[in-house]
Design an enzyme around this catalytic site. Structure first.
Site, short mmCIF file in Angstrom:
data_model
loop_
_atom_site.label_atom_id
_atom_site.label_comp_id
_atom_site.label_asym_id
_atom_site.label_seq_id
_atom_site.Cartn_x
_atom_site.Cartn_y
_atom_site.Cartn_z
N MET A 48 43.26 35.84 34.30
CA MET A 48 43.20 35.17 35.60
C MET A 48 44.26 34.08 35.71
O MET A 48 43.98 32.97 36.15
CB MET A 48 41.80 34.57 35.82
CG MET A 48 40.72 35.62 35.83
SD MET A 48 39.07 34.95 36.05
CE MET A 48 38.65 34.46 34.39
N LYS B 75 34.86 42.62 46.25
CA LYS B 75 35.45 42.41 47.56
C LYS B 75 35.89 43.76 48.10
O LYS B 75 36.56 44.52 47.44
CB LYS B 75 36.65 41.49 47.42
CG LYS B 75 36.99 40.79 48.71
CD LYS B 75 38.18 39.85 48.61
CE LYS B 75 38.49 39.32 47.26
NZ LYS B 75 39.56 38.35 47.20
N ASP C 294 31.86 46.30 40.14
CA ASP C 294 32.81 45.30 40.64
C ASP C 294 34.08 45.95 41.14
O ASP C 294 34.38 47.08 40.81
CB ASP C 294 33.31 44.44 39.46
CG ASP C 294 32.28 43.46 39.01
OD1 ASP C 294 31.38 43.16 39.77
OD2 ASP C 294 32.44 42.97 37.88
N1 SAH Z 1 35.95 41.35 31.71
C1 SAH Z 1 37.34 41.61 31.94
C2 SAH Z 1 38.08 40.41 32.48
C3 SAH Z 1 37.61 39.93 33.80
S1 SAH Z 1 38.49 38.53 34.38
C4 SAH Z 1 37.98 42.13 30.66
O1 SAH Z 1 37.37 42.07 29.61
O2 SAH Z 1 39.10 42.61 30.72
C5 SAH Z 1 39.74 39.26 35.36
C6 SAH Z 1 41.07 39.15 34.70
O3 SAH Z 1 41.19 40.12 33.68
C7 SAH Z 1 42.23 39.41 35.62
O4 SAH Z 1 42.57 38.29 36.37
C8 SAH Z 1 43.31 39.76 34.62
O5 SAH Z 1 43.82 38.62 34.02
C9 SAH Z 1 42.54 40.52 33.58
N2 SAH Z 1 42.61 41.96 33.80
C10 SAH Z 1 41.59 42.81 33.97
N3 SAH Z 1 42.03 44.08 34.11
C11 SAH Z 1 43.37 44.02 34.01
C12 SAH Z 1 44.41 44.98 34.07
N4 SAH Z 1 44.15 46.30 34.26
N5 SAH Z 1 45.68 44.57 33.93
C13 SAH Z 1 45.98 43.27 33.75
N6 SAH Z 1 45.02 42.32 33.70
C14 SAH Z 1 43.74 42.69 33.82
#
Ligand code: SAH
Length: 592
Positions: free
Chosen positions: A400, A284, A262
């Site tokens: 998100m 994307k 992803d």
């Molecule tokens: N599976 C992922 C989450 C996916 S949803 C996990 O466990 O972290 C995507 C959201 O994750 C983003 O919109 C944001 O809110 C958060 N996110 C993922 N990586 C991030 C990062 N490096 N810094 C801040 N937020 C992050």
């Protein structure tokens, strides 16, 4: 310009010059079987090693006119234009083909940039007039033509012999070649495949009239029955810092047939992922929409059924707002075996990097991970904001949530949350691009807008946000924000830089396709160059958008600095190779 492909096998060739460019020429010639002599007063190590192994003949001295005339092909790559000109004149006078590196006037031939897939080669040329487009085109083709084209070409060569042996009339031969081509090449997707012996057999047989050939899209054929069922690992790559990938996640990727990744997982790809591991982006990318979830599910099922070992890499943890559960369901339904390799989720890691413990004795005894996104979209009260609002000991981790933060704050305040509750939003946490905005639940939405925070960003609401200053460690590191590359093994220096706050790209040389993805994920600020070859190795990468004008060449030797300048690096900083690792780090801190 008249293109030809030369049989250099066994031909005597001369390379005048002993630097990185000369070495690359030598390697190219050797790979095609030429007999190579190198003349150079100060050859670099790579050349000395080749000579020691008996692979080339090396004369450690200056060029002696007119020795070029004894060879069939001559290259000059010295940094002395007079020597280059002398070599050129000697050779040209005797009709010996001669090429002077980076000097189109002193060339009787030019070398195209090439993409090699076994005996199948693509060459790109511009008569020396616009090497920059040639480099870019080559890279483009390199990406588009997978390694399978080498095997495909071998199969084509075998097929041709088989057709020849049948001694058919010309038109009959052509029909068989058409079959081979139409069934093994998908011209739209630029994919090729090796046919099975049975298929070849059937194409060689007498052509039956009225039977149309198979559908054009060939790489999509289910091969499950032949190959047995594969295996899918749903892997969490962590929040962005490459060091937060788990050992198992790394192992699975290194041994996979294909890695499906992803957009959120770009920086977690291992740079040393072998080039034969197929890379499949479903995020994307410039000009492309992300692949819909159903298509990703179908892709994983198809790859699994083809018998492939699949590493499905996601950001953070696959089951935390990652739709990993849906992928697992699809695999179960299709009877493709799978496993889950959990990852460090953003909700835990990102606050930690921002100085915020998500629980703290007596202050924060509950943690809630929520996605604000869904709540706002689907009207029903999926998240009980009212319950969260009435619990002063909760830490809320919002995924998100950038777009819906105002709405969330509004609901929490309406339900009676203390308006002075500390809150923060952290963008791209754990990476060199980490940024954050802090305030209270009442004023945070405005501050976030003002600071133009973009996804991915996590919001944290709760008492422990107040620790962000006193427990800050990541953003306090002297080299925080730097994203610097080093060729493996980075060793002590790599580790010291990383401890000083650098996001380190530890890349093998040559750079792998995965390494390129990592490089392209976030802006770079520098690269450590130990020798001139390393500068050469980066030459074709440097027109990526993440290589801005500010990228500094940190040179650990005079020759690497000289080469970096010659290659047009805008900023070159020469470091004294004799100093300690700590001193190098200090020099980087003061020199940027
Ligand atoms: N599976 C992922 C989450 C996916 S949803 C996990 O466990 O972290 C995507 C959201 O994750 C983003 O919109 C944001 O809110 C958060 N996110 C993922 N990586 C991030 C990062 N490096 N810094 C801040 N937020 C992050």
């Amino acid at each position: 310009m008249y293109p030809v492909m030369l049989h250099v096998e066994g031909q005597r060739t001369l390379v005048v010059g002993g630097g990185g460019v000369a070495l690359r020429k030598v390697e190219g010639l050797l790979s095609d079987g030429a007999v190579v002599t190198v003349v150079a007063p100060e050859p670099i190590r790579g050349l000395v090693e080749l000579a020691a192994a008996g692979t080339i003949e090396l004369s450690v001295r200056g060029y002696r006119s007119p020795e070029a005339i004894d060879y069939s092909l001559v290259f000059a790559a010295t940094d002395d234009r007079e020597v280059n000109r002398l070599v050129f004149n000697d050779a040209k006078g005797e009709n010996v083909w001669v090429n002077v590196a980076d000097d189109p006037e002193l060339c009787t031939f030019h070398l195209p940039a090439r993409v090699r897939r076994g005996t199948f080669q693509l060459a790109v040329a511009s008569a020396g007039e616009a090497p920059f487009v040639v480099r870019r085109l080559r890279r483009f083709l390199e990406r588009r033509f997978g390694l399978e084209w080498a095997e495909w070409m071998e199969a084509a060569a075998r097929f041709r012999v088989a057709v020849r042996d049948m001694a058919l009339p010309r038109a009959e031969q052509e029909k068989r070649y058409d079959k081979f081509f139409a069934n093994t090449v998908d011209t739209e997707a630029i994919r090729a495949r090796v046919p099975s012996p049975e298929e070849e057999e059937s194409w060689l047989g007498a052509p039956k009239t009225g039977v149309t050939s198979r559908p054009h899209v060939v790489h999509d054929q289910p091969r499950a029955q032949d190959d047995g069922v594969g295996f899918v690992s749903l892997i969490g790559g962590g929040p962005g810092d490459p060091g937060l990938l788990t050992l198992r996640g790394r192992q699975r990727m290194l041994r996979a047939d294909v890695v499906v990744y992803d957009r959120l997982a770009l920086t977690c790809l291992p740079c040393d992922l072998p080039a034969h591991v197929e890379l499949h982006s479903v995020g994307k990318e410039a000009g492309h929409h992300p692949m819909p979830q159903e298509e990703i599910n179908a892709l994983l099922v198809r790859l699994g059924r083809e018998g492939k070992r699949v590493a499905r890499l996601k950001g953070g943890d696959p089951y935390v707002f990652g739709r990993g559960g849906e992928e697992a369901e699809a695999l179960v339904e299709a009877r493709v075996p799978f496993e889950v390799v959990p990852g460090v989720t953003a909700g835990v890691a990102v606050p930690a990097y921002a100085g915020i413990p998500v629980t703290q004795r007596r202050e924060a005894v509950r943690v809630t991970m929520v996605t604000a996104h869904e709540t706002i979209k689907s009207k029903g009260p999926q998240v009980r904001w009212d319950m969260l609002a009435s619990d002063p000991a909760v830490t809320i981790l919002g995924y998100m949530g950038v777009a819906s933060l105002s709405e969330v704050a509004h609901q929490l305040l309406a339900a009676g949350m203390d308006p002075t509750t500390p809150a923060t939003v952290i963008e791209r946490g754990t990476t060199s691009a980490q940024r954050s905005v802090r305030g209270t639940i009442s004023d945070l939405p405005d501050r976030v807008k003002e600071a133009e925070i973009h996804p991915p960003a996590l919001f944290v609401i709760g008492r422990t946000v107040r620790y962000a200053d006193s427990l800050a460690w990541f953003s306090e590191r002297p080299l925080f924000g730097e994203r610097i590359g080093i060729f493996s093994p980075g060793g002590e220096l790599g580790e010291a830089l990383e401890l000083a706050g650098v996001e380190l790209i530890d890349s093998p040389n040559p750079i792998t396709p995965a390494g390129r993805v990592v490089m392209g994920a976030l802006p770079l600020t520098g690269w450590i160059l130990k020798n001139a070859d390393e500068a050469d190795a980066l030459d074709e990468e440097r027109d990526m958008p993440t290589w801005g004008r500010e990228v500094i060449a940190w040179c650990m030797s005079p020759e690497s600095a000289q080469r970096a300048r010659a290659l047009g690096w805008p900023r070159v900083n020469e470091l004294d190779p004799s100093v300690s690792v700590e001193e190098v780090v200090a020099a980087v801190i003061s020199g940027r």
